[in-house]
Structure formats: C-alpha cells, structure tokens
Design a protein around this motif. Sequence first.
Motif, PDB file in Angstrom:
ATOM      1  N   ILE A  81       9.629   8.824  -4.797  1.00 35.90           N
ATOM      2  CA  ILE A  81      10.772   9.369  -4.462  1.00 35.90           C
ATOM      3  C   ILE A  81      12.148   8.158  -4.416  1.00 35.90           C
ATOM      4  CG2 ILE A  81      11.285   8.018  -2.038  1.00 35.90           C
ATOM      5  CD1 ILE A  81       8.703   7.563  -1.009  1.00 35.90           C
ATOM      6  N   GLU A 107       0.677  -1.685  -0.087  1.00 37.92           N
ATOM      7  CA  GLU A 107      -0.234  -0.064   0.215  1.00 37.92           C
ATOM      8  C   GLU A 107       1.062   1.154   0.076  1.00 37.92           C
ATOM      9  OE1 GLU A 107      -4.006  -0.740   2.531  1.00 37.92           O
ATOM     10  OE2 GLU A 107      -2.919  -1.678   3.305  1.00 37.92           O
ATOM     11  N   LEU A 108       2.258   0.873  -0.006  1.00 37.08           N
ATOM     12  CA  LEU A 108       2.931   2.072   0.741  1.00 37.08           C
ATOM     13  C   LEU A 108       3.514   2.329  -0.919  1.00 37.08           C
ATOM     14  CD1 LEU A 108       4.439   1.720   4.213  1.00 37.08           C
ATOM     15  CD2 LEU A 108       2.576   3.380   3.147  1.00 37.08           C
ATOM     16  N   LYS A 114       2.782   2.954  -4.034  1.00 38.62           N
ATOM     17  CA  LYS A 114       3.081   3.774  -4.522  1.00 38.62           C
ATOM     18  C   LYS A 114       3.492   5.476  -4.943  1.00 38.62           C
ATOM     19  CE  LYS A 114      -1.659   5.048  -3.106  1.00 38.62           C
ATOM     20  NZ  LYS A 114      -3.075   5.303  -2.611  1.00 38.62           N
ATOM     21  N   LEU A 115       4.349   5.481  -3.379  1.00 43.90           N
ATOM     22  CA  LEU A 115       5.606   6.780  -3.200  1.00 43.90           C
ATOM     23  C   LEU A 115       6.640   5.962  -3.196  1.00 43.90           C
ATOM     24  CD1 LEU A 115       3.687   8.182   0.290  1.00 43.90           C
ATOM     25  CD2 LEU A 115       3.437   9.284  -2.274  1.00 43.90           C
ATOM     26  N   ARG A 116       7.211   5.147  -3.928  1.00 42.19           N
ATOM     27  CA  ARG A 116       8.638   4.761  -3.666  1.00 42.19           C
ATOM     28  C   ARG A 116       9.292   5.640  -5.331  1.00 42.19           C
ATOM     29  NH1 ARG A 116      13.651   4.038  -3.085  1.00 42.19           N
ATOM     30  NH2 ARG A 116      14.758   2.355  -4.681  1.00 42.19           N
ATOM     31  N   VAL A 130       9.209  -0.714   1.820  1.00 44.92           N
ATOM     32  CA  VAL A 130       8.292  -1.113   0.931  1.00 44.92           C
ATOM     33  C   VAL A 130       8.169  -2.305   0.539  1.00 44.92           C
ATOM     34  CG1 VAL A 130       7.254   0.675  -0.402  1.00 44.92           C
ATOM     35  CG2 VAL A 130       9.545  -0.875  -1.423  1.00 44.92           C
ATOM     36  N   ASN A 132      14.497   2.802   2.148  1.00 50.83           N
ATOM     37  CA  ASN A 132      12.942   3.075   1.672  1.00 50.83           C
ATOM     38  C   ASN A 132      12.350   1.639   0.954  1.00 50.83           C
ATOM     39  OD1 ASN A 132      11.463   4.782  -0.630  1.00 50.83           O
ATOM     40  ND2 ASN A 132      11.003   5.286   1.152  1.00 50.83           N
TER      41      ASN A 132
END
Lengths: 362, 362
Positions: free
Chosen positions: A227, A219-220, A222-224, A261, A257
């Motif tokens: 970033i 769920e996290l 999508k920001l990766r 994920v 990071n």
Amino acid sequence: MQGKVITVLARPNLALVKYWGKREKGKDCKYTSLNLPQNSSLSITLDAGEELLTRTSVVFSEKLAQDTFYLNGKKQDMKSPELKERFLAIEELRKLSGVGTRALIVSNNSFPTASGLASSASGLAALTFAASKALGLKIDSNKLSEITRIGSGSACRSLFGGFVVWNRGKLPDGSDSVARQVFDEYYWPELTTLICMTTREKKKISSRAGMRQTVATSELYKLRPDIAEEHVKEIIKALNKKDFEALARVTMADAMNMHSVMLDTRPPIIYLNDVSKEVIYAVEDLNESEKRLVAAYTFDAGPNACVICAESDADKVFAKLKGVRGIEKILKAKIGSSPKVLSDSESLINPKTLEPKFALEK
Amino acid sequence: MQGKVITVLARPNLALVKYWGKREKGKDCKYTSLNLPQNSSLSITLDAGEELLTRTSVVFSEKLAQDTFYLNGKKQDMKSPELKERFLAIEELRKLSGVGTRALIVSNNSFPTASGLASSASGLAALTFAASKALGLKIDSNKLSEITRIGSGSACRSLFGGFVVWNRGKLPDGSDSVARQVFDEYYWPELTTLICMTTREKKKISSRAGMRQTVATSELYKLRPDIAEEHVKEIIKALNKKDFEALARVTMADAMNMHSVMLDTRPPIIYLNDVSKEVIYAVEDLNESEKRLVAAYTFDAGPNACVICAESDADKVFAKLKGVRGIEKILKAKIGSSPKVLSDSESLINPKTLEPKFALEK
C-alpha cells in the motif's frame, strides 16, 4: 591531525508516506539493524525559519582523548544505546576517511517542546553532513544517505531539500536503500505545512519497539508495504501535476493506514488522541464545506497533527484549526532545503580550545 | 382474527468477533439489504439482571387499522427508514403465517443512556420472537434467525443464549446466514462482563453507513473477513478448552482489528477516544502485572469498553477499571439466555382495549 570545525544547519522532514517497519536484516549484518525499511517513504523537508532546526558543529582532532557530544548544552552519555546507534554512522564515516582521531560534537535543536516533531532526523542529518565535511570526505549523497540511515532511518530523508523519496531498496547490505530528491524546494513553493502543537504526551512506546511489534503481530500489516509503495507512486504522480487534491487524498490515507496497523498491533499502539480526532474532523469538515480538498492532515508516531495546504488557503485552514480545543500553537512551515554549511562565526565550538562555545549545564 | 398478546424478554449480545461489513446483495434481492455479512461473528448474550433488556408485547388483530409501534412509551413514526427496515422482518413473518392483520407492538428497553450498548439487537430479537408466537408460527430457530437478521444484522445472535455464532453463509438469498448457539449459558458461568459506562458521545456516523464506507474505501479491509473467520475458529477452540487466556487474546485482537479497518476508512471512522485508550492501558497493565491474561477489552462501534474476565477475578478487574478517569459506572453482566415468553401479567398491552398498558408520552 587537527581537523577543521564544520558547522551545519539541517531541518526535519515530514513524511507524507510513512515509514513504519523494518525488514529482516541480512545474516551477516554488522549492525544491530541497518534500518532497512519494509517500504519506500516520501517526505517534504520543513522550513519553519528559526524554529525546528538543528545546528551542529563537528571537529576531529588528535588532541581529543575521546568522542564527546553536547546536545542542547548538555554533555551526553556516550554509552546510552540510542547514542551508540547514532554513532554507528560516525564510525562508518571515520572508516571511510581513514581518519582515526576522536570527535567533539556540539549540537543545538530549536524544537519547541510541544511541536511533536522529532529532532532525530535533522539532528542526525546535521551530524553526518558536518562530520563528512570535517573528515574531508568526498562522498556522494547516495553514500551519505546510506550512512545516515544507519544512525536513524528517516534521517536519510533530511539530507535533501524539497520532496524526497527514501527508496526501500532490495539489497541485504542496504546500499540501495537511500533517499533522493524528487523535486527541489522551489518546485511547489505554495505548499504550506501547519504544525499543530498540543500538550506533550509521553509516548508509551518508542518508534523502534513499536515498529518491531507491528511487524511481528499485526494481522493487517502484511498489506502495508505494498500500500505504501503504491502511495509513493501516487504522490509522485500528484507532484508531477501539482495536483493538490490527489496529494491531499493520499497523504491522509497513508497516515491513517499507518495508524491502523499500529492499532492492529498487540498490544495496540495508539498515538492518536481526542485532539488528533478533532483535527481530523475539522479538516474533513472544512474540505466538505469547501467542496474540495483544501487541506490534508498527517500524523507521525504521536498525536500532533501536521496539516498541509496551499499558501492561498493557509489563513482559512489556520482559522479552522484555531477552533480545535487542545491546540496551543500553530507553527507554519514551507518547503525547506538541504543541510548547509554555516560560516565559522556561527560555530558552536571554539577552534582554539576545542571546547563548546556556550555556557553549558553540567 | 383476534390474536393473542405475546410478551417477550430479550437480551443484548456482545460480539467477541465483530461484524463490520456487508457483502454484495444478490441481484434479485427484494430488500434494501439482506444484511449478509462479510464474515462470521461470535457473541455472548449478556444478562445484567433488570438492566440491558427489552420487553416487547405484540398482538395481531383485525381490530387494528394499522401497524403501531410504541418504543419506551413513545409512538414511533412508521415511515422512518430505520423502522421500515426493522418492519421488513414483521412483513416476512406475516407472509409466512398467512395472517394479514395489523400489529400493535409495545416495547420497553432498560438500557442506561451511557451503557454504550445498542438496544437494537435485543429489541429486534424480542420483536420477531414475540411476533412469531403471536402469529402462531411454528418455525425453527434457523428461520427465525434469518428473518431477524433482515431487520438488524447482529440481532440474529440475540435469539440464542450463551455463546452464539452468526455464520457468514454463502447463499445469495441469505438462508444459510443464520445464528446458532455453540455453547449454552450454563457451559461457562464464571465468565463475566464489566460494561464501562462513560459519558455518551454522539456518533459521527451510523454503523450502517460506516460499514459501507469501510468496505468501499479501506485498503486493509480485504484481509478483515478472513481474519475474522480465523478468530471465530480460535474462539471456539478456546471455548472448547475453557481457555480464558486464548479467549482474551483473540477477543482483544479482533476488536482492535475491526477498529483498525475503521480508522483506515476514508474519511476515517474513529469510535475510540481517550477513555477507551485508558481502559486498554489499564487492562494491558493489569495483565502484565499479573503475568497472565486476567481480562480482555472489546469495543463495539463506540467508545465504551466491555471487559471480560473470570468471576474470580472480577473484583480485581473492577478495582483497576475504577481507576480510569472518565468511567462513570461499571455494570456487571453474566452470560444470558435466549428470549423468553413472559406471563400475561407482564404484558405491556391491554388485551381488551388493544392499547398500551402504561401512561405514554404523546
């Protein structure tokens, strides 16, 4: 056609901004995957002298009845899915050259078992680099990088020395998703990597399967990609200024990071272990006591730490890492160069008999 | 005024959707922090019989010269910042009641050292519950929950039995950031928790400091509040249907999601260790071999696993967990009830002498 035997030496690369996740392949994609990444990544090529390198000899000849591949003295099963994928790159080169003959490939890796660094990048870079020469191909590094990427994503970075960016690209055919050198190996020679070798742990999940699961379930995640793109920019900025602290900060943040994920994947992918944790604490502790960022840790898809620092701090960092229980050996590497062609005397293939030169396991 | 001695028993809660991160406090906030969370959370109250509970006796009396607090037989330093914060809740209750006298508080926890569960939630819930009764206050559970939250965020959930949601709320004064019961302890009595006790590891960082760092530095954190809100909704839906598999799926995802943003914090916060990892693998393995979600793991801000399952599967899950090296003991808990007032015979305070009833360490 009896081609020339070409022998090449290539080195692995260590990503400071990681590649973890492929983007959707184009509809008319002819490969299982083009290995198109969700984000750009940035690496340094590692030179640990006689350790951590691949030597590969390639010859194409009509005398050969089929493609044959010897890895570390052992004949490989050409039907294994992994090898088939790697050989997509060879097929592509053969097509470009118009040469239809079969290949004999002999490759040796000098990767200590516990290094935790994959030989796939140096292995594939050596292979495509040698094959393109053996086929007499005149292609630019962009094209070779593109082809190498098809065989193994991060291998495209090992075609260059120094500091390398693998650009994400946008085109569905992947022609713009290639690596390029941003600074060569002489730009910042003080930069040193300490590779912490621990007992080998069998991976519960391959990188390929893991990436797919992360993209599908985290769920996290999508920001990766954004970033990571930002981290690439920040590292290039740090390189421009030779600002070690900025480099260190982003390197650590990016590794964590990616592992975040991974942990957020279902089921969770956990490559870090208690020794990894101790390395993190040791480096954080050192940085705190020195009141500056002396060193930065990074972890690939495994528990083994690579720690970067300035050569002038290497003894201090080395001493700190020696105190971490579970680290068996520390290997030192400097910034390495691109693959190079070796002399015929270093060939792994007997050009007369078209057989591997060395005693082989059956 | 010589108040009555009130003795209360309260139990800890286990969050299935975690609380990790406070939101900005209001400008005119009179406390260090109102403990207003970035997201709603959802917990079950745990009943492990005589284990994992807090018994607290409180009396307010003009005969007392100052506030005194005995915890597990030991007189506490009222000047410690932690205790001062906890006592904000007492101050608030005193103000509401108009009673100005000092308090004697005697509290005992029965938390095995290695349980990995914090006694702060049951401790503070017992304290505010008992104090409100001792002050003769007639306040609703909303108000008491709000006051309890000021002393320790997640403690507001231990004021209720069964399944409890601590609503994020929106108001800057925190009056809508309170816990409420969504289902009582009789709704789904088959639900069982296996608390895996391992060797105690000293935390490198407190939850309070860790949360602050995560909110300030994690690049992934900005997704966390919305993800958690969604998880709360999904768990309530699963509870409505008594759908264990849906409950299990979200419980695991939420725990890993929280630990992911912890890992993404700078410096990284890593509470999971190799034993935690083995528990994760054991549960995943069991679920896979049973072809259904038999059990779900969750981890608070520490390495100890809590595994939930149906009572009918508890033996199977227990057997699997016993195979994990590093787990020393497994404690079984069912869904627990709200704090309750005990009889005078169970009081920890001698009402005549206003002294703790038991032999105390100095």
